[in-house]
Design a protein around this motif. Structure first.
Motif, PDB file in Angstrom:
ATOM      1  N   ARG A  36     -20.898  35.832  -9.406  1.00  0.00           N
ATOM      2  CA  ARG A  36     -19.661  35.114  -9.074  1.00  0.00           C
ATOM      3  C   ARG A  36     -19.955  33.623  -8.881  1.00  0.00           C
ATOM      4  O   ARG A  36     -19.149  32.773  -9.271  1.00  0.00           O
ATOM      5  CB  ARG A  36     -19.008  35.683  -7.814  1.00  0.00           C
ATOM      6  N   MET A  37     -21.109  33.312  -8.291  1.00  0.00           N
ATOM      7  CA  MET A  37     -21.483  31.918  -8.106  1.00  0.00           C
ATOM      8  C   MET A  37     -21.684  31.234  -9.456  1.00  0.00           C
ATOM      9  O   MET A  37     -21.213  30.116  -9.672  1.00  0.00           O
ATOM     10  CB  MET A  37     -22.755  31.826  -7.261  1.00  0.00           C
ATOM     11  N   SER A  40     -18.210  30.932 -11.168  1.00  0.00           N
ATOM     12  CA  SER A  40     -17.413  29.918 -10.472  1.00  0.00           C
ATOM     13  C   SER A  40     -17.898  28.509 -10.804  1.00  0.00           C
ATOM     14  O   SER A  40     -17.089  27.597 -11.017  1.00  0.00           O
ATOM     15  CB  SER A  40     -17.489  30.158  -8.967  1.00  0.00           C
ATOM     16  N   THR A  41     -19.195  28.329 -10.849  1.00  0.00           N
ATOM     17  CA  THR A  41     -19.747  27.003 -11.166  1.00  0.00           C
ATOM     18  C   THR A  41     -19.369  26.582 -12.573  1.00  0.00           C
ATOM     19  O   THR A  41     -18.956  25.431 -12.802  1.00  0.00           O
ATOM     20  CB  THR A  41     -21.276  27.006 -10.992  1.00  0.00           C
ATOM     21  N   HIS A  43     -16.797  27.669 -14.244  1.00  0.00           N
ATOM     22  CA  HIS A  43     -15.347  27.445 -14.245  1.00  0.00           C
ATOM     23  C   HIS A  43     -15.026  26.053 -13.692  1.00  0.00           C
ATOM     24  O   HIS A  43     -14.176  25.341 -14.249  1.00  0.00           O
ATOM     25  CB  HIS A  43     -14.635  28.522 -13.433  1.00  0.00           C
ATOM     26  N   THR A  44     -15.698  25.666 -12.633  1.00  0.00           N
ATOM     27  CA  THR A  44     -15.490  24.338 -12.051  1.00  0.00           C
ATOM     28  C   THR A  44     -15.839  23.253 -13.064  1.00  0.00           C
ATOM     29  O   THR A  44     -15.102  22.255 -13.201  1.00  0.00           O
ATOM     30  CB  THR A  44     -16.330  24.170 -10.770  1.00  0.00           C
ATOM     31  N   GLN A 104     -16.584  32.946 -19.821  1.00  0.00           N
ATOM     32  CA  GLN A 104     -16.501  31.631 -19.175  1.00  0.00           C
ATOM     33  C   GLN A 104     -17.337  30.609 -19.932  1.00  0.00           C
ATOM     34  O   GLN A 104     -16.938  29.456 -20.071  1.00  0.00           O
ATOM     35  CB  GLN A 104     -16.960  31.719 -17.714  1.00  0.00           C
TER      36      GLN A 104
END
Length: 130
Positions: A36-37, A40-41, A43-44, A104
């Motif tokens: 998830r990290m 998420s990174t 995605h950011t 992603q």
């Protein structure tokens, strides 16, 4: 491939190796948190690139000093994304989180291409108006 995470740079190729070790040996929750990290990174980074693309569309000057260095850097980054995708390709069948990470990475790759395209369009607009 490196990216900024919490004000420090990490190498995601190493991180995916650690994630695989977690997948094989650690509790599922640790593996999921690591994945998830990563997701998420990325995605950011995708969202930040999208904002930059939108900003470039409104610019009247080129925001970088050396366009050749910019394009070289972008092409190197695209190669890094492709290599990272190649590294995780055999893992996609192991867990849905690897599928999500792969998806992603596709989105991030697309945004890098769009960012380069927006810079190219800005360059052409400025040359045409000169």
């Amino acid at each position: 491939m490196t990216a900024k995470m919490d004000n420090s740079f990490i190498n995601f190729v190493d991180f995916i190796d650690v994630s695989m070790d977690a997948y094989d040996t650690a509790p599922k929750a640790l593996f999921e948190k690591m994945m998830r990290m990563l997701i998420s990174t990325f995605h950011t980074q995708e969202v930040d690139l999208e904002k930059q693309v939108l900003a470039v569309d409104e610019m009247n000057v080129i925001p970088v000093d050396d366009l050749d260095a910019f394009y070289d850097s972008m092409l190197n980054t695209l190669d890094d994304v492709k290599l990272f995708k190649k590294k995780i390709a055999p893992l996609v069948s192991k867990d849905a989180l690897f599928v999500e990470l792969d998806s992603q990475l596709d989105k991030l790759h697309t945004m890098f291409v769009q960012y380069m395209d927006a810079m190219g369009q800005l360059e052409v607009r400025l040359l045409q108006s000169a």
